[in-house]
Design an enzyme around this catalytic site. Structure first.
Site, PDB file in Angstrom:
ATOM      1  N   HIS A 124       0.819  -1.208   0.000  1.00 56.15           N
ATOM      2  CA  HIS A 124       0.000   0.000   0.000  1.00 56.15           C
ATOM      3  C   HIS A 124       0.857   1.263   0.000  1.00 56.15           C
ATOM      4  O   HIS A 124       1.971   1.259   0.512  1.00 56.15           O
ATOM      5  CB  HIS A 124      -0.880   0.049   1.255  1.00 56.15           C
ATOM      6  CG  HIS A 124      -1.729  -1.153   1.442  1.00 56.15           C
ATOM      7  ND1 HIS A 124      -1.967  -1.698   2.679  1.00 56.15           N
ATOM      8  CD2 HIS A 124      -2.410  -1.931   0.559  1.00 56.15           C
ATOM      9  CE1 HIS A 124      -2.761  -2.750   2.555  1.00 56.15           C
ATOM     10  NE2 HIS A 124      -3.037  -2.917   1.281  1.00 56.15           N
ATOM     11  N   LYS A 155       5.858   6.478   7.646  1.00 53.71           N
ATOM     12  CA  LYS A 155       5.301   5.623   8.694  1.00 53.71           C
ATOM     13  C   LYS A 155       6.397   5.154   9.639  1.00 53.71           C
ATOM     14  O   LYS A 155       7.528   4.916   9.227  1.00 53.71           O
ATOM     15  CB  LYS A 155       4.646   4.380   8.079  1.00 53.71           C
ATOM     16  CG  LYS A 155       3.479   4.683   7.184  1.00 53.71           C
ATOM     17  CD  LYS A 155       2.936   3.411   6.543  1.00 53.71           C
ATOM     18  CE  LYS A 155       1.786   3.717   5.625  1.00 53.71           C
ATOM     19  NZ  LYS A 155       1.329   2.528   4.895  1.00 53.71           N
ATOM     20  N   TYR A 166       1.108   1.510  13.548  1.00 55.51           N
ATOM     21  CA  TYR A 166       1.881   2.455  12.777  1.00 55.51           C
ATOM     22  C   TYR A 166       1.439   3.882  13.020  1.00 55.51           C
ATOM     23  O   TYR A 166       0.277   4.173  13.140  1.00 55.51           O
ATOM     24  CB  TYR A 166       1.912   2.163  11.283  1.00 55.51           C
ATOM     25  CG  TYR A 166       0.759   1.483  10.623  1.00 55.51           C
ATOM     26  CD1 TYR A 166       0.186   2.016   9.487  1.00 55.51           C
ATOM     27  CD2 TYR A 166       0.271   0.266  11.090  1.00 55.51           C
ATOM     28  CE1 TYR A 166      -0.839   1.371   8.826  1.00 55.51           C
ATOM     29  CE2 TYR A 166      -0.758  -0.383  10.438  1.00 55.51           C
ATOM     30  CZ  TYR A 166      -1.306   0.178   9.306  1.00 55.51           C
ATOM     31  OH  TYR A 166      -2.332  -0.466   8.654  1.00 55.51           O
ATOM     32  N   ASP A 203      -6.306  -6.209  -2.145  1.00 52.41           N
ATOM     33  CA  ASP A 203      -4.859  -6.340  -2.351  1.00 52.41           C
ATOM     34  C   ASP A 203      -4.538  -7.234  -3.544  1.00 52.41           C
ATOM     35  O   ASP A 203      -3.504  -7.045  -4.193  1.00 52.41           O
ATOM     36  CB  ASP A 203      -4.184  -6.858  -1.088  1.00 52.41           C
ATOM     37  CG  ASP A 203      -4.138  -5.819   0.027  1.00 52.41           C
ATOM     38  OD1 ASP A 203      -4.520  -4.658  -0.224  1.00 52.41           O
ATOM     39  OD2 ASP A 203      -3.724  -6.170   1.141  1.00 52.41           O
TER      40      ASP A 203
END
Length: 185
Positions: A61, A71, A131, A169
Site C-alpha cells: 500500500h 510511517k 503504525y 490487495d
C-alpha cells in the site's frame, strides 16, 4: 536506541534500549529529539493498529502525493515480516525492496519515509501491528502494487498457496504498470 540504515536511502530500523527486570520491561518507543538527531524528521498525526492472523499479507500500500505518508511501524504483539518498496523514480534503488522482522520479542521499529509502498506478512499465530503516520489517510490517494509481483519478487516468508490476502490487495496492478505512471518524483 540503535538506528540502522539499510542500503535503500531513507529507511531506518530502530532497536530500542530495553530495560528488563523481574517486573517485566520498559523501553522508550518514541522520542522526537532522539529520532530527529537520527534523521527522522516527521510530524506524526495519526496512529493506526491492525490485528491479523498467521499467513495474512497486507499490502503493498501507499498514499500518493499530496497525501503521501511516512510511517513508523512495529509489532506490538506477535511477529511480522515488514517490507518497504522504493517508489521514488529518481532514486538509485527505485523498485528495490527491504524487509525486516518486527516482533514483540525484538521490539524493533521500522521507519519508512514518503515515496515507498509498504506491506507485511504475519509469521506468528496472530499479530497486533501499529503504525504512526505523518499525514492523514485520504481514500482518493490510496494506491497499491500486487503483493506477488514477479519483478519485485518479494519473499513474504509465508508458504506458497497458504497466504491470506483480501480481494482489494489481489486487485492491485503489477509494478510495471506503476513504473509507467509514477506518483512520486
Amino acid at each position: 536506541m540503535d538506528f540502522f540504515k539499510p542500503e535503500i536511502e531513507g529507511l531506518i530500523v530502530i532497536t530500542p534500549k530495553i530495560f528488563k527486570d523481574e517486573r517485566g520491561y520498559f523501553f522508550e518507543s518514541y522520542n522526537k529529539k532522539v529520532f530527529e538527531d537520527a534523521g527522522i524528521v516527521s510530524n506524526f498525526v495519526q496512529d493506526n493498529q491492525s490485528f491479523s492472523v498467521k499467513n495474512v499479507i497486507r499490502g503493498l500500500h501507499f498514499q500518493a502525493p499530496p497525501h503521501a505518508q511516512a510511517k513508523l511501524v512495529r509489532a506490538q504483539r506477535g511477529k511480522v515480516w515488514d517490507v518497504a518498496v522504493d517508489l521514488r523514480p529518481q532514486s538509485k534503488t527505485f523498485g528495490q525492496w527491504f524487509g525486516v522482522e518486527l516482533s514483540e520479542e525484538n521490539q524493533k521499529m521500522f521507519y519508512i519515509p514518503r515515496g515507498f509502498a509498504h506491506g507485511f506478512s504475519v509469521l506468528s499465530e496472530s499479530a497486533v501491528f501499529q503504525y504512526k503516520c505523518d499525514n492523514f489517510y485520504n481514500k482518493e490517494s490510496e494506491g497499491g502494487i500486487l503483493y506477488n509481483d514477479a519483478v519485485l519478487n518479494i519473499d513474504w516468508k509465508v508458504p506458497f498457496g497458504g497466504e491470506i490476502v483480501n480481494e482489494k490487495d489481489k486487485s492491485y496492478p503489477w509494478f510495471e504498470v506503476y513504473k509507467k505512471q509514477p506518483f512520486f518524483n
